[in-house]
Structures are given as structure tokens and as C-alpha cells.
Design an enzyme around this catalytic site. Structure first.
Site, short mmCIF file in Angstrom:
data_model
loop_
_atom_site.label_atom_id
_atom_site.label_comp_id
_atom_site.label_asym_id
_atom_site.label_seq_id
_atom_site.Cartn_x
_atom_site.Cartn_y
_atom_site.Cartn_z
N PHE A 13 41.61 30.52 49.24
CA PHE A 13 42.94 30.28 48.66
C PHE A 13 43.43 31.54 47.96
O PHE A 13 42.72 32.13 47.15
CB PHE A 13 42.89 29.12 47.65
CG PHE A 13 44.20 28.86 46.96
CD1 PHE A 13 45.28 28.31 47.66
CD2 PHE A 13 44.39 29.19 45.62
CE1 PHE A 13 46.49 28.08 47.03
CE2 PHE A 13 45.60 28.96 44.98
CZ PHE A 13 46.66 28.40 45.69
N GLY A 14 44.66 31.93 48.28
CA GLY A 14 45.28 33.08 47.62
C GLY A 14 46.47 32.64 46.78
O GLY A 14 47.32 31.88 47.26
N TYR A 15 46.52 33.09 45.55
CA TYR A 15 47.64 32.76 44.65
C TYR A 15 48.34 34.02 44.16
O TYR A 15 49.28 33.95 43.37
CB TYR A 15 47.12 31.96 43.43
CG TYR A 15 46.05 32.71 42.65
CD1 TYR A 15 44.71 32.63 43.01
CD2 TYR A 15 46.39 33.52 41.57
CE1 TYR A 15 43.74 33.33 42.33
CE2 TYR A 15 45.42 34.22 40.88
CZ TYR A 15 44.10 34.12 41.26
OH TYR A 15 43.14 34.83 40.57
N GLY A 16 47.85 35.17 44.61
CA GLY A 16 48.44 36.45 44.22
C GLY A 16 48.76 37.24 45.48
O GLY A 16 49.42 36.72 46.39
N SER A 17 48.24 38.45 45.55
CA SER A 17 48.60 39.32 46.68
C SER A 17 48.16 38.76 48.02
O SER A 17 48.74 39.09 49.05
CB SER A 17 47.99 40.71 46.48
OG SER A 17 46.59 40.61 46.37
N GLU A 104 39.23 43.00 46.02
CA GLU A 104 39.63 42.18 44.89
C GLU A 104 38.81 42.35 43.63
O GLU A 104 39.24 41.96 42.57
CB GLU A 104 39.61 40.69 45.28
CG GLU A 104 40.22 40.35 46.61
CD GLU A 104 41.70 40.68 46.71
OE1 GLU A 104 42.21 41.33 45.78
OE2 GLU A 104 42.32 40.34 47.70
#
Ligand code: BEZ
Length: 251
Positions: A13-17, A104
Site C-alpha cells: 500500500f502506498g499513501y505517499g510517493s 524508501e
């Protein structure tokens, strides 16, 4: 699906870049959200949007229960943290994890959390597998989830329409975690920061744009407000926060 060595696909899951800069080798991208967290620009970035001498600011997630004990100038936060989940085929999991560790790491650690796809009614539409740099697949979730994950062994298994996802979180005990920030000072800091991955303001604007594109309800007030302030700073409409304002804000 498990391969011959028993390795399974990975959901990330990605919530930023990661929303606009996908990992390599995913075969499915699913817009949706996780719950129980608050997204904030409270993580210092020494390796992407800043340098060790002049760290920039990027997002992390704060457990909502912890956030509620803090005094935040942005006093409300949506119950859902919107983002995108990517399915990484088992054959590429090791490679992607290595890539993400390089990309990251800077205080972030691995957690697992249930992810809810935005559109649960559509059966999977697996588009042709995108490789590096190819357009993002807008295909939807497999249903039920393709494999159990570390947290699905708990007594309260998530409903079948959720997927357990790996998520990178800068926990409050990591050295880059900053805690609550004055929004104006934060926007001014972002406006003047840059690192090997580019301008910090570009990261903020890209996040704003990517979030707005996910769904009609995926916009984030914290991100909108910082982007508005940052644009003002860049237009020269606001300089440094007046000393009095900073003191009033207690930061
Ligand atoms: C994300 O997009 O989820 C992310 C990107 C960088 C570090 C941590 C998380």
C-alpha cells in the site's frame, strides 16, 4: 499465488510517493484506503526531498489513537487514508523489497494493515502486465484476497473484500519523526527544500494531484492546506511567519 519455492505475491500500500511513482514489477494497481491512521507531513527526508544537512518533509502515518493524544494545528483528519495498493508477483517480491529498501528507507519500517479497495463491485479486470515505466493498470481487486498475510491469522480476520498490505510507516520512535508542525512554517520549509529526488514542493503538489485523482472522496485537507500555503509562499505572498503568529501557534 505461491510459486515453486512457496513464496507468495505481495500487496503493497502506498499513501505517499508510491501513489504516483509505482514500484517496479506490479501487475495490478488498486485505488482504495486503509483506516486507523492519519497522514501527516511529519517525517524528515534526508535522502529524497532533502539532504542530511537540510532535510525536507514527507508524509508518514500516525496511528489514530496516538494522533488523538497530540495537539495538531490541523485538528481533524479523515477516517480513511486513501492511496493505492499494488500486487507484486511472487517472482519479483525479493527484488521489489530490495528496491523499496533503497528507495524508501530513512526511518520507515514495515507494517501490515488491511486495505479496502475503492470499487468492490467490479470483478478483476487484469490488464496486460505493466513492466517498469508502463502506464498504471486501473484493474480492480481479485476477490477474495489471493493469499493470507501475517495479520490474517488474528482472531478478527478482515472481511474477504480487504487485502492485507505491507505499508512503510515512519513510527514516532524513528529519528526522522518530527511530530506536530505549524502548517505555515511547514509549508515554508517545504517551499525551500530539495533533495536527490527533486523539489520538496513538487512532492507535495504531486501528492495533492494523485490523491484528488483516486476518487471523489480521496482529497486530504492536510495536504490541500499545505499545498495552498506553499503556492502562496512561492508566489511571494507570504514570507516567513511573523514571530507573533509562531508564538501564538505554540511552535
Ligand atoms: C508511500 O508512498 O506509501 C511511501 C513512500 C515512501 C516512504 C514511505 C511510504
Amino acid at each position: 499465488m505461491a510459486n515453486d519455492s512457496g513464496e507468495t505475491d505481495l500487496w503493497l500500500f502506498g499513501y505517499g510517493s508510491l501513489i504516483w511513482k509505482p514500484p517496479p514489477h506490479y501487475d495490478l494497481r488498486v485505488p482504495g484506503y486503509i483506516e486507523g491512521y492519519v497522514r501527516r507531513f511529519w517525517q524528515a527526508s534526508e535522502d529524497h526531498r532533502g539532504t542530511p544537512e537540510a532535510p525536507g518533509r514527507v508524509v508518514t502515518l500516525i496511528a489514530r489513537e496516538h494522533w488523538e493524544t497530540l495537539t495538531d494545528h490541523h485538528a481533524s483528519a479523515p477516517p480513511k487514508v486513501w492511496g493505492a495498493a499494488y500486487r507484486i508477483p511472487s517472482t519479483h517480491v525479493a527484488e521489489v523489497k530490495e528496491y523499496l529498501d533503497i528507495r524508501e528507507i530513512n526511518g520507515y519500517s514495515i507494517q501490515y494493515t488491511p486495505f479496502t479497495p475503492a470499487n468492490q463491485s467490479t470483478l478483476p479486470t487484469l490488464s496486460s502486465k505493466p513492466s517498469n515505466g508502463n502506464p498504471i493498470s486501473q484493474g480492480l481487486i481479485t476477490h477474495p484476497p489471493p493469499h493470507p498475510s501475517p495479520s490474517s491469522s488474528s482472531s478478527s480476520s478482515p472481511p474477504s473484500a480487504q487485502i492485507n498490505c505491507l505499508v512503510y510507516i515512519g513510527l514516532p520512535n524513528n529519528p526522522q519523526f518530527l511530530g506536530p508542525q505549524n502548517p505555515q512554517l511547514l509549508a515554508e520549509h517545504i517551499a525551500q527544500s530539495q533533495g536527490p529526488s527533486g523539489l520538496n514542493s513538487e512532492y507535495l503538489y504531486q501528492l495533492e494531484k494523485a490523491l484528488d485523482a483516486l476518487s471523489e472522496e480521496s482529497g486530504d485537507e492536510h495536504v490541500w492546506d499545505l499545498a495552498r500555503r506553499c503556492r502562496e509562499v512561492e508566489r511571494g505572498e507570504k514570507g516567513k511567519v511573523e514571530k507573533g503568529e509562531v508564538e501564538r501557534n505554540g511552535v
